[in-house]
Design an enzyme around this catalytic site. Structure first.
Site: not given
Ligand SMILES: NC(=O)c1ccc[n+]([C@@H]2O[C@H](COP(=O)([O-])OP(=O)(O)OC[C@H]3O[C@@H](n4cnc5c(N)ncnc54)[C@H](OP(=O)(O)O)[C@@H]3O)[C@@H](O)[C@H]2O)c1
Length: 259
Positions: A155, A188
Site C-alpha cells: 500500500y 478518515i
C-alpha cells in the site's frame, strides 16, 4: 457553483470518500460518472442522489486494476457524455498483511488498483481533456505515500508511487492546461472503518498522535478535492496536499507503530 456544467469521473465512488466527492461535485454543478467494481446497488444509490440534485449521472462498472476495463469505461463515457473535464482517481484498497504472508498476488493486486489503474485512467482522460483545452486530475493518495505503515508495504509503495506519478504527469500535461494534483487523506472514518474507529481504545491512541486530536470525516476531504478540480487552482499542479489533522507534520511519526 464551482464546477458548473463540468463532466467528472470519480473512480470508486460507490462508497466512502469517493461517494462523498461524487455527491459534492453534483452540488457544485457537475455531471458525474460513478465508477464501481463490486457494489452495483450502492453505486446506483449514488447516481440517484446526483440525479435528485438535478445533474446527469450514470454508474459504470470497471475494475480499475484492469486496463481493458478502464478502456471500456472510457468508451461508455465518450458515448454518453462526449468528453471529460475532471478525473478523480479515488479507487483504492488497503489489505494488511504481515511480511511472511505477503505474496506476489497481494502485491500485484494492490499495485494494479492503486497505481497502474490511476495511470491508465489519466492516459485515457487526458485525450478527452486535451480536446476540450483543459482539465483537472486529482489523485487520492495517503499519508502512507510518504511515511511507513506497519503491514502495508504494498500500500505504501503504491501511494508513494501515486505521489511521484502526480509530479511526472504535471510535467507531461501542463502544456495541455491539465492540472494534476494529489490529496493525501489522514485517518478518515468511512462506513467500512466505522467499527475500527468506534473502539474507544483505538480511537484514544490515534487521538494522541494526531495534532488536532481526532479522526477526520469524509466531508473534511471534499473541500480540497473541489478546490483542485475547480478554476480556483488553475496555477497549482504537481502538488500533494495532506488533509490529516497535522499527522504527517510530526517528526517522530508515532502512528506508524500503533497500527
Ligand atoms: N479512509 C481513510 O482513512 C483513507 C486514508 C488515506 C487514504 N485513503 C484512500 O482514499 C480512497 C478511498 O478510500 P475509502 O476509505 O473511501 O475506501 P472504501 O470505503 O473502501 O471505498 C473504496 C471504493 O473504491 C472502490 N474500489 C475498490 N476496488 C476497486 C476496483 N478494483 N475498481 C474500481 N473501484 C474499486 C470501491 O467500490 P466497490 O466496493 O463497488 O468495488 C469503493 O467505492 C482510497 O484510495 C484509499 O486508499 C483512505
Amino acid at each position: 457553483m464551482k464546477l458548473e456544467n463540468k463532466i467528472a469521473l470519480v473512480t470508486g465512488s460507490s462508497s466512502g470518500i469517493g461517494r462523498g466527492i461524487a455527491v459534492a461535485f453534483a452540488k457544485e454543478g457537475a455531471d458525474v460518472i460513478v465508477n464501481y467494481n463490486s457494489r452495483k446497488d450502492e453505486a446506483e444509490e449514488v447516481v440517484k442522489k446526483i440525479r435528485d440534485i438535478g445533474r446527469k449521472s450514470i454508474a459504470v462498472k470497471a475494475n480499475t486494476g484492469s486496463v481493458k476495463e478502464i478502456e471500456e469505461m472510457f468508451k461508455v463515457i465518450k458515448n454518453e457524455f462526449n468528453g471529460l473535464d475532471i478525473l478523480v482517481n479515488n479507487a483504492g484498497i488497503s489489505e494488511y498483511h504481515v511480511m511472511d504472508e505477503m505474496n506476489e498476488e497481494i502485491w500485484e493486486r494492490t499495485l494494479s488498483i492503486n497505481l497502474k489503474g490511476p495511470f491508465f485512467c489519466c492516459k485515457f482522460a487526458y485525450k478527452e481533456m486535451e480536446k476540450r483545452g483543459s482539465g483537472k486530475i486529482v489523485n487520492i493518495a495517503s499519508c502512507g505515500g510518504i511515511r511507513g505503515f506497519r503491514n502495508l508495504p504494498h500500500y505504501c509503495a503504491s501511494k508513494g508511487g501515486l505521489i511521484a506519478l502526480t509530479k511526472q504527469l504535471a510535467g507531461e500535461f501542463g502544456k495541455f492546461r491539465i492540472n494534476v494534483n494529489c490529496i493525501g487523506p489522514g485517518a478518515i472514518v468511512t462506513e467500512r472503518s466505522e467499527d475500527y474507529w468506534s473502539s474507544e481504545g483505538t480511537r484514544k491512541v490515534w487521538e494522541k498522535v494526531i495534532p488536532l486530536g481526532r479522526i477526520g470525516l469524509v466531508d473534511e476531504i471534499i473541500g480540497g478535492v473541489v478546490y483542485l478540480s475547480s478554476s480556483d487552482s488553475d496555477y497549482v499542479t504537481g502538488q500533494t496536499f495532506f488533509i490529516d489533522g497535522g499527522w504527517t507534520s510530526q517528526a517522530n511519526w508515532p502512528g506508524a507503530n500503533l497500527l
